[in-house]
Design a protein around this motif. Structure first.
Motif, PDB file in Angstrom:
ATOM      1  N   SER A 272       0.842  -1.197   0.000  1.00 42.41           N
ATOM      2  CA  SER A 272       0.000   0.000   0.000  1.00 42.41           C
ATOM      3  C   SER A 272       0.882   1.254   0.000  1.00 42.41           C
ATOM      4  N   VAL A 273       0.351   2.332  -0.567  1.00 45.00           N
ATOM      5  CA  VAL A 273       1.096   3.600  -0.618  1.00 45.00           C
ATOM      6  C   VAL A 273       0.147   4.753  -0.300  1.00 45.00           C
ATOM      7  N   ILE A 274       0.596   5.651   0.581  1.00 45.23           N
ATOM      8  CA  ILE A 274      -0.146   6.881   0.848  1.00 45.23           C
ATOM      9  C   ILE A 274       0.799   8.061   0.645  1.00 45.23           C
ATOM     10  N   GLY A 275       0.281   9.120   0.043  1.00 48.74           N
ATOM     11  CA  GLY A 275       1.096  10.302  -0.231  1.00 48.74           C
ATOM     12  C   GLY A 275       0.744  11.464   0.686  1.00 48.74           C
ATOM     13  N   PHE A 276       1.126  12.657   0.223  1.00 52.91           N
ATOM     14  CA  PHE A 276       0.916  13.866   1.022  1.00 52.91           C
ATOM     15  C   PHE A 276       0.847  15.052   0.071  1.00 52.91           C
ATOM     16  N   ASP A 277      -0.168  15.853   0.182  1.00 50.04           N
ATOM     17  CA  ASP A 277      -0.373  17.125  -0.535  1.00 50.04           C
ATOM     18  C   ASP A 277      -1.769  17.242  -1.129  1.00 50.04           C
ATOM     19  N   GLY A 278      -2.216  16.172  -1.802  1.00 50.37           N
ATOM     20  CA  GLY A 278      -3.528  16.249  -2.444  1.00 50.37           C
ATOM     21  C   GLY A 278      -3.520  17.026  -3.736  1.00 50.37           C
ATOM     22  N   ILE A 279      -2.470  16.825  -4.557  1.00 51.17           N
ATOM     23  CA  ILE A 279      -2.411  17.510  -5.854  1.00 51.17           C
ATOM     24  C   ILE A 279      -3.479  16.946  -6.786  1.00 51.17           C
ATOM     25  N   LEU A 289      -4.806   7.954  -5.746  1.00 48.89           N
ATOM     26  CA  LEU A 289      -3.861   7.983  -4.637  1.00 48.89           C
ATOM     27  C   LEU A 289      -4.510   8.329  -3.296  1.00 48.89           C
ATOM     28  N   ALA A 290      -4.236   7.497  -2.293  1.00 49.27           N
ATOM     29  CA  ALA A 290      -4.563   7.862  -0.908  1.00 49.27           C
ATOM     30  C   ALA A 290      -3.564   8.938  -0.494  1.00 49.27           C
ATOM     31  N   THR A 291      -4.045   9.982   0.171  1.00 51.17           N
ATOM     32  CA  THR A 291      -3.144  11.097   0.454  1.00 51.17           C
ATOM     33  C   THR A 291      -3.663  11.957   1.604  1.00 51.17           C
ATOM     34  N   ILE A 292      -2.773  12.767   2.128  1.00 49.97           N
ATOM     35  CA  ILE A 292      -3.150  13.830   3.051  1.00 49.97           C
ATOM     36  C   ILE A 292      -3.324  15.084   2.205  1.00 49.97           C
ATOM     37  N   LYS A 293      -4.537  15.569   2.117  1.00 49.27           N
ATOM     38  CA  LYS A 293      -4.824  16.698   1.218  1.00 49.27           C
ATOM     39  C   LYS A 293      -4.695  18.033   1.939  1.00 49.27           C
ATOM     40  N   GLN A 294      -3.808  18.872   1.411  1.00 44.07           N
ATOM     41  CA  GLN A 294      -3.696  20.242   1.895  1.00 44.07           C
ATOM     42  C   GLN A 294      -4.660  21.115   1.082  1.00 44.07           C
ATOM     43  N   VAL A 318       0.340  37.626  11.434  1.00 42.80           N
ATOM     44  CA  VAL A 318      -0.489  36.616  12.096  1.00 42.80           C
ATOM     45  C   VAL A 318      -0.042  35.239  11.633  1.00 42.80           C
ATOM     46  N   HIS A 319      -0.425  34.228  12.382  1.00 39.61           N
ATOM     47  CA  HIS A 319      -0.013  32.860  12.070  1.00 39.61           C
ATOM     48  C   HIS A 319      -1.241  31.960  12.091  1.00 39.61           C
ATOM     49  N   GLU A 320      -1.515  31.312  10.961  1.00 40.82           N
ATOM     50  CA  GLU A 320      -2.703  30.477  10.840  1.00 40.82           C
ATOM     51  C   GLU A 320      -2.329  29.057  10.444  1.00 40.82           C
ATOM     52  N   VAL A 321      -3.069  28.100  10.995  1.00 41.86           N
ATOM     53  CA  VAL A 321      -2.902  26.697  10.634  1.00 41.86           C
ATOM     54  C   VAL A 321      -4.169  26.259   9.904  1.00 41.86           C
ATOM     55  N   ILE A 322      -3.994  25.779   8.677  1.00 45.40           N
ATOM     56  CA  ILE A 322      -5.119  25.380   7.823  1.00 45.40           C
ATOM     57  C   ILE A 322      -5.377  23.877   7.987  1.00 45.40           C
ATOM     58  N   PRO A 323      -6.623  23.457   8.210  1.00 43.85           N
ATOM     59  CA  PRO A 323      -6.919  22.025   8.395  1.00 43.85           C
ATOM     60  C   PRO A 323      -6.563  21.188   7.162  1.00 43.85           C
ATOM     61  N   PHE A 324      -6.179  19.941   7.398  1.00 45.35           N
ATOM     62  CA  PHE A 324      -5.905  18.999   6.317  1.00 45.35           C
ATOM     63  C   PHE A 324      -7.009  17.951   6.267  1.00 45.35           C
ATOM     64  N   GLU A 325      -6.984  17.138   5.224  1.00 44.61           N
ATOM     65  CA  GLU A 325      -8.018  16.107   5.051  1.00 44.61           C
ATOM     66  C   GLU A 325      -7.372  14.795   4.620  1.00 44.61           C
ATOM     67  N   LEU A 326      -7.774  13.691   5.230  1.00 44.73           N
ATOM     68  CA  LEU A 326      -7.314  12.377   4.804  1.00 44.73           C
ATOM     69  C   LEU A 326      -8.208  11.896   3.651  1.00 44.73           C
ATOM     70  N   VAL A 327      -7.605  11.616   2.504  1.00 44.94           N
ATOM     71  CA  VAL A 327      -8.339  11.097   1.346  1.00 44.94           C
ATOM     72  C   VAL A 327      -7.988   9.615   1.197  1.00 44.94           C
ATOM     73  N   ALA A 328      -8.986   8.758   1.309  1.00 50.16           N
ATOM     74  CA  ALA A 328      -8.738   7.308   1.332  1.00 50.16           C
ATOM     75  C   ALA A 328      -8.166   6.789   0.017  1.00 50.16           C
ATOM     76  N   GLY A 329      -8.673   7.264  -1.116  1.00 49.58           N
ATOM     77  CA  GLY A 329      -8.160   6.842  -2.400  1.00 49.58           C
ATOM     78  C   GLY A 329      -8.304   5.351  -2.642  1.00 49.58           C
ATOM     79  N   GLU A 330      -7.408   4.800  -3.486  1.00 47.63           N
ATOM     80  CA  GLU A 330      -7.445   3.374  -3.833  1.00 47.63           C
ATOM     81  C   GLU A 330      -6.094   2.684  -3.657  1.00 47.63           C
TER      82      GLU A 330
END
Length: 335
Positions: A272-279, A289-294, A318-330
């Motif tokens: 299995s493979v999971i990525g990061f960014d959500g391009i 792709l399963a990924t962490i979507k920014q 100012v300093h802000e943190v934007i929520p991320f989303e887990l995308v299950a993918g295939e």
């Protein structure tokens, strides 16, 4: 050579009145305008517009420094920023840097040469900021990296929590039954982003009471298709027990999947493979792709808004943190 002062003296009017006539201002009496124009014609006077031109040529520029030439997330963010800038009186100057370059040194040089009104850093190493950012006095925003801990009054930040997001990715693999997990990532000694995501991975392993051996399970690579392909191939040789891989970017994940397929592995049946960014490409890749979507649009929007407030209204950083989303993918299967 006749100067504007000579025209003023000859016409009997002040330099400011002569200047208003030369600039076709209407707040001058007809008599003054007539007399000054006669003297100008008599001496064939041609105004020296260098100073005026210099003032006009100081463009309202925003410099965007982008670390890494293969970062598709940054490409999406830059595109959004450009759309926003086009609707304003500002212009954008985009500078691409190697992912290991010192972005602060580059910014100092840009400030000297281009005189921008603001800076946007896409990616950054806090050590570089600690060393030299005090030489930069214009409003700046660190995008995708948190900057509150740096303590600069003119440096804001808008970012995803890389540590929490990477922890979430490993949690997801473990929840699907995987314990032999490899990581394809950057140089954690030189890349702040890689170090943050690696820390998130280690947190998840510890939370689930799993041991992790980087010597056999970490493949170091640049954030590119080619290098992650190489790193994944080397990782397979070092550890044949792997059932899952976390790649620190979607580009890395896609390079890794290609390597796995070329080595006869099915994704996700074998590994299995999971990525990061959500391009965008992650949605259309096979397997999806399963990924962490920014949230790249929100990252771009808030970064631009904060910078504009700093430039135009002298607002504090100012300093802000934007929520991320887990995308299950295939690309992640259950053991």
């Amino acid at each position: 050579m006749v100067t504007i002062k000579d025209i003023a003296r000859e016409s009997g009017y002040s330099v400011s009145t002569v200047s208003r006539v030369l600039n076709h201002r209407r707040d001058v009496s007809p008599a003054a305008k007539k007399k000054i124009e006669e003297v100008v014609a008599q001496y064939n006077f041609v105004p020296n517009n260098n100073a005026k031109h210099l003032k006009q040529s100081i463009s309202k520029t925003i410099a965007i420094l982008v670390k890494g030439t293969s970062n598709m997330l940054f490409a999406d963010i830059v595109e959004e920023m450009q759309r926003m800038i086009e609707k304003t009186e500002y212009t954008a100057v985009i500078v691409y840097l190697d992912e290991l370059d010192n972005e602060v040194q580059q910014a100092i040089q840009i400030c000297w040469e281009r005189k921008p009104l603001g800076l946007l850093f896409l990616g950054g190493n806090p050590d570089y900021f600690k060393e030299e950012f005090n030489k930069i006095t214009i409003p700046s925003v660190l995008v995708t990296n948190q900057g509150a801990q740096l303590g600069f009054e003119n440096l804001a930040s808008v970012a995803t929590d890389d540590i929490a997001a990477a922890e979430c990715a490993i949690d997801y693999l473990i929840e699907n039954g995987h314990q032999e997990i490899g990581i394809v990532g950057g140089d954690i000694d030189k890349s702040h982003t890689s170090a943050q995501r690696y820390e998130g991975c280690i947190r998840s392993f510890k939370k689930h009471h799993l041991t992790y051996d980087p010597a056999s399970s970490y493949g170091r690579a640049r954030f590119s298709f080619e290098d992650s392909y190489r790193a994944m191939g080397e990782l397979l040789k070092k550890n044949q027990k792997l059932t899952a891989v976390f790649a620190m970017s979607d580009v890395m994940a896609i390079g890794a999947i290609r390597a796995l397929k070329d080595h006869g592995c099915d994704v996700p049946k074998d590994i299995s493979v999971i990525g990061f960014d959500g391009i965008t490409l992650a949605d259309y890749y096979n397997p999806k792709l399963a990924t962490i979507k920014q949230q790249y649009k929100l990252l771009a929007k808030r970064s631009m808004e904060i910078l504009m407030y700093q430039i135009e209204f002298k607002r504090a950083a100012v300093h802000e943190v934007i929520p991320f989303e887990l995308v299950a993918g295939e690309s992640v299967g259950r053991l």
